[in-house]
Design a protein around this motif. Sequence first.
Motif, short mmCIF file in Angstrom:
data_model
loop_
_atom_site.label_atom_id
_atom_site.label_comp_id
_atom_site.label_asym_id
_atom_site.label_seq_id
_atom_site.Cartn_x
_atom_site.Cartn_y
_atom_site.Cartn_z
N MET A 1 0.84 -1.18 0.00
CA MET A 1 0.00 0.00 0.00
C MET A 1 0.88 1.24 0.00
O MET A 1 1.83 1.32 0.75
N TYR A 5 -2.89 4.87 -2.36
CA TYR A 5 -3.91 4.02 -1.73
C TYR A 5 -4.53 4.74 -0.54
O TYR A 5 -5.75 4.82 -0.40
N LEU A 111 -0.40 -2.00 8.22
CA LEU A 111 0.75 -2.47 7.45
C LEU A 111 0.54 -3.90 6.97
O LEU A 111 -0.05 -4.71 7.68
N ASP A 112 1.09 -4.20 5.81
CA ASP A 112 1.11 -5.57 5.33
C ASP A 112 1.84 -6.41 6.39
O ASP A 112 2.91 -6.00 6.87
N LYS A 114 3.79 -8.69 6.24
CA LYS A 114 5.18 -8.95 5.88
C LYS A 114 6.11 -7.83 6.36
O LYS A 114 7.32 -8.00 6.40
N GLN A 115 5.54 -6.67 6.72
CA GLN A 115 6.34 -5.53 7.17
C GLN A 115 6.49 -5.47 8.69
O GLN A 115 7.10 -4.54 9.21
N ARG A 116 5.97 -6.44 9.39
CA ARG A 116 5.96 -6.35 10.85
C ARG A 116 7.36 -6.33 11.45
O ARG A 116 7.62 -5.56 12.37
N GLU A 144 -5.98 -12.88 5.31
CA GLU A 144 -5.36 -12.27 4.14
C GLU A 144 -6.01 -10.91 3.85
O GLU A 144 -5.40 -10.03 3.27
N LYS A 145 -7.29 -10.77 4.25
CA LYS A 145 -8.03 -9.56 3.91
C LYS A 145 -7.72 -8.45 4.91
O LYS A 145 -7.84 -8.64 6.11
N PRO A 147 -6.24 -3.97 4.94
CA PRO A 147 -6.25 -3.65 6.35
C PRO A 147 -7.68 -3.41 6.88
O PRO A 147 -8.53 -3.10 6.08
N PHE A 149 -5.28 -5.51 9.67
CA PHE A 149 -4.80 -6.86 9.87
C PHE A 149 -4.70 -7.12 11.37
O PHE A 149 -4.19 -6.29 12.11
#
Length: 193
Positions: A1, A5, A111-112, A114-116, A144-145, A147, A149
Motif C-alpha cells: 500500500m 492508496y 501495514l502488510d 510482511k512488514q511487521r 489475508e483480507k 487492512p 490486519f
Amino acid sequence: MNEFYWQERWEKGLTGWDIGYPSPPITEYVDQLLDKFKTILIPGVGNGYEACYLKEAGFKNVHVIDIAREPLEHIKTRCPDFEDSHLIHGDFFKLEGYYDLILEQTFFCALDPKQRNDYRDKIYELLVPGGKLAGVWFTFPLTEKGPPFGGDPNEYINMFSDKFDIKVAEPCYNSIKPRLGNEFFMILQRPAH
C-alpha cells in the motif's frame, strides 16, 4: 500500500478506523505521563485525535507522520498551534530522528503483515535508549483480507521480545465497545544500553 492508496481512502471517506475521538487506552496511558517535554511520535496518525489530546494536555514536543497529506491538514485545522515542522508527510520507514516515546494506534494493523519485522526494527532505530513504544494492537485473527490486519498476542510478544523489554502486555480493559475483546495493550522499552 502506498501514498495513493491511503490518500484515496481519505478522499472517499473510507476511514473505518477513525472513532472520532482519542482512543481510551491511549489517553489513560498518556494521562499518567509527567514529563511534558518528552519527544513523542505517532506514526500513521490519521485524524490525530491522540496528537491533539497530547497538545491540549500540555505536551510540548509531539510529532506525527502520515503517508497521506489530508489527515495532517485535519490536524492543523483542529489544532492550529501544532507546529508545521512536527506534521510530517512521508513514509514512516524513511523517517529519521530520535524519540522518547512512540504511540501505536491503528498503524501497525494497517501495514502488510510482511512488514511487521521492519516496523519493529524501525521503531527500535527511532527510539532513544530507554525509550518506549506504547499502544494498542488488534487481536482478531490474522487473515489475508485487510487492512486492518489482526494478529495473536503471543506472536506480538515473541516478535518484540527480540529487541525490547516487555513492560506491559495485556488485553485492554478500556476498549471502546466495538473493539472490546480485540485490543491488546503493550508497553515496550528499548534497553538503555
